[in-house]
Scaffold this active site. Structure first.
Site, PDB file in Angstrom:
ATOM      1  N   ASP A   8       0.863  -1.179   0.000  1.00 43.87           N
ATOM      2  CA  ASP A   8       0.000   0.000   0.000  1.00 43.87           C
ATOM      3  C   ASP A   8       0.909   1.241   0.000  1.00 43.87           C
ATOM      4  O   ASP A   8       2.104   1.140   0.320  1.00 43.87           O
ATOM      5  CB  ASP A   8      -0.862  -0.049   1.276  1.00 43.87           C
ATOM      6  CG  ASP A   8      -1.652   1.226   1.472  1.00 43.87           C
ATOM      7  OD1 ASP A   8      -2.317   1.658   0.512  1.00 43.87           O
ATOM      8  OD2 ASP A   8      -1.591   1.803   2.588  1.00 43.87           O
ATOM      9  N   ASP A  10      -0.360   5.186   0.832  1.00 41.58           N
ATOM     10  CA  ASP A  10      -0.712   6.148   1.889  1.00 41.58           C
ATOM     11  C   ASP A  10      -0.738   5.499   3.269  1.00 41.58           C
ATOM     12  O   ASP A  10      -1.461   4.534   3.500  1.00 41.58           O
ATOM     13  CB  ASP A  10      -2.101   6.752   1.636  1.00 41.58           C
ATOM     14  CG  ASP A  10      -2.129   7.632   0.394  1.00 41.58           C
ATOM     15  OD1 ASP A  10      -1.061   7.921  -0.167  1.00 41.58           O
ATOM     16  OD2 ASP A  10      -3.238   8.031  -0.018  1.00 41.58           O
ATOM     17  N   ASP A 213      -1.911  -0.640   5.919  1.00 34.95           N
ATOM     18  CA  ASP A 213      -2.199   0.025   7.203  1.00 34.95           C
ATOM     19  C   ASP A 213      -3.686   0.065   7.511  1.00 34.95           C
ATOM     20  O   ASP A 213      -4.088   0.601   8.537  1.00 34.95           O
ATOM     21  CB  ASP A 213      -1.673   1.471   7.200  1.00 34.95           C
ATOM     22  CG  ASP A 213      -2.481   2.383   6.289  1.00 34.95           C
ATOM     23  OD1 ASP A 213      -2.882   1.936   5.199  1.00 34.95           O
ATOM     24  OD2 ASP A 213      -2.749   3.534   6.676  1.00 34.95           O
TER      25      ASP A 213
HETATM   26 MG    MG Z   1      -3.188   3.151   3.361  1.00 34.84          MG
END
Ligand code: MG
Length: 265
Positions: A8, A10, A213
């Site tokens: 991922d 961000d 995240d």
């Molecule tokens: Mg993310």
């Protein structure tokens, strides 16, 4: 055995607030030296991901707009790709979700029929997008170059809106800040599994790793052999149910660095 990293962006490889990759640079170099492909798998657009690919000199395939399409640099896999593909610029593309025109026309229709006041990227000027998102104007315009999905940037929607969306063949994916509407077929997990099969064809047995995240990384993480979850800025972990993940006790890019150390040791 060859290794692959699906990641991922961000809040994982990039800092959630500043979008900086400074803390990830050392680990990126280690992965490159070890010959491990770094495959971005994110809600970000092609244009946004190209910016980071260029800045970091990463030339591996990448998955855009929440699993809507896979971009493969031409000639990356020497044998032919056994999927329906098309070419654009320097890429061969496997499209999984429908084009953004379909998403936009459905959103416009619902907005009118349900008298809703929300706005998506298409409704707003670049300066306004920049105000809302905190991206500078250049980054905001890269986010606005959308091929498959739209994002609700301002205004409220209610439950019936989502029911109608899903009846129309779309789904809503909550990101770390905004909700994005994609074709229901778009799926990060499906994209990861297609790319994994292409790498297996190229290299034979491989070990796949995934790091994210947020709950919107669950589909990606479920498809990798070893999955990691880094902490959010408040030092908690998103709750992912039904999949086995290794939690890392560091936030964002600092956690990402630890994942790379663990996978290369
Ligand atoms: Mg993310």
């Amino acid at each position: 055995m060859k290794k692959l990293l699906f990641t991922d962006l961000d809040g994982t490889l990039l800092d959630l607030e500043t979008y900086s990759f400074k803390q990830s640079l050392g680990a990126i170099e280690r992965l490159k030296s070890a010959g491990v492909p770094i495959i971005f798998c994110s809600s970000k657009t092609k244009s946004e991901q190209e910016f980071y690919r260029q800045a970091l000199d990463i030339n591996d395939p990448f998955i855009v707009e929440n699993g809507s399409a896979i971009y493969i640099p031409k000639g990356y896999f020497s044998s032919s790709v056994p999927f329906n593909t098309f070419y654009t610029g320097d890429y061969e593309v496997i499209q999984i979700g429908n084009s953004v025109d379909n998403v936009r026309s459905t959103l416009k229709q619902l907005k009118q029929e349900m008298s809703l006041g929300f706005n998506v990227y298409e409704d707003l000027a670049v300066e306004k997008v920049s105000d809302i998102t905190g991206l500078d104007n250049d980054a905001a315009s890269r986010a606005m170059q959308r091929d498959y999905s739209e994002t609700i940037l301002e205004g409220e929607v209610h439950e019936d809106f989502y029911i109608n969306l899903s009846a129309g063949g779309y789904r809503c994916i909550p990101g770390s800040k905004y909700k994005t509407i994609v074709d229901a077929r778009a799926n990060k997990g499906r994209a990861v599994s297609i790319l994994t099969s292409l790498f297996k064809k190229k290299w034979g047995e491989i070990e796949t790793y995934g790091v994210g995240d947020s709950t919107n990384d669950a589909e990606m993480l479920a498809e990798t052999d070893t999955a990691y979850l880094v902490q959010k800025p408040n030092r908690s972990w998103s709750s992912l149910t039904g999949i086995e993940v290794n939690t890392i006790s560091e936030v964002g890019p600092l956690g990402w660095k630890l994942v790379v150390e663990e996978m290369l040791n």
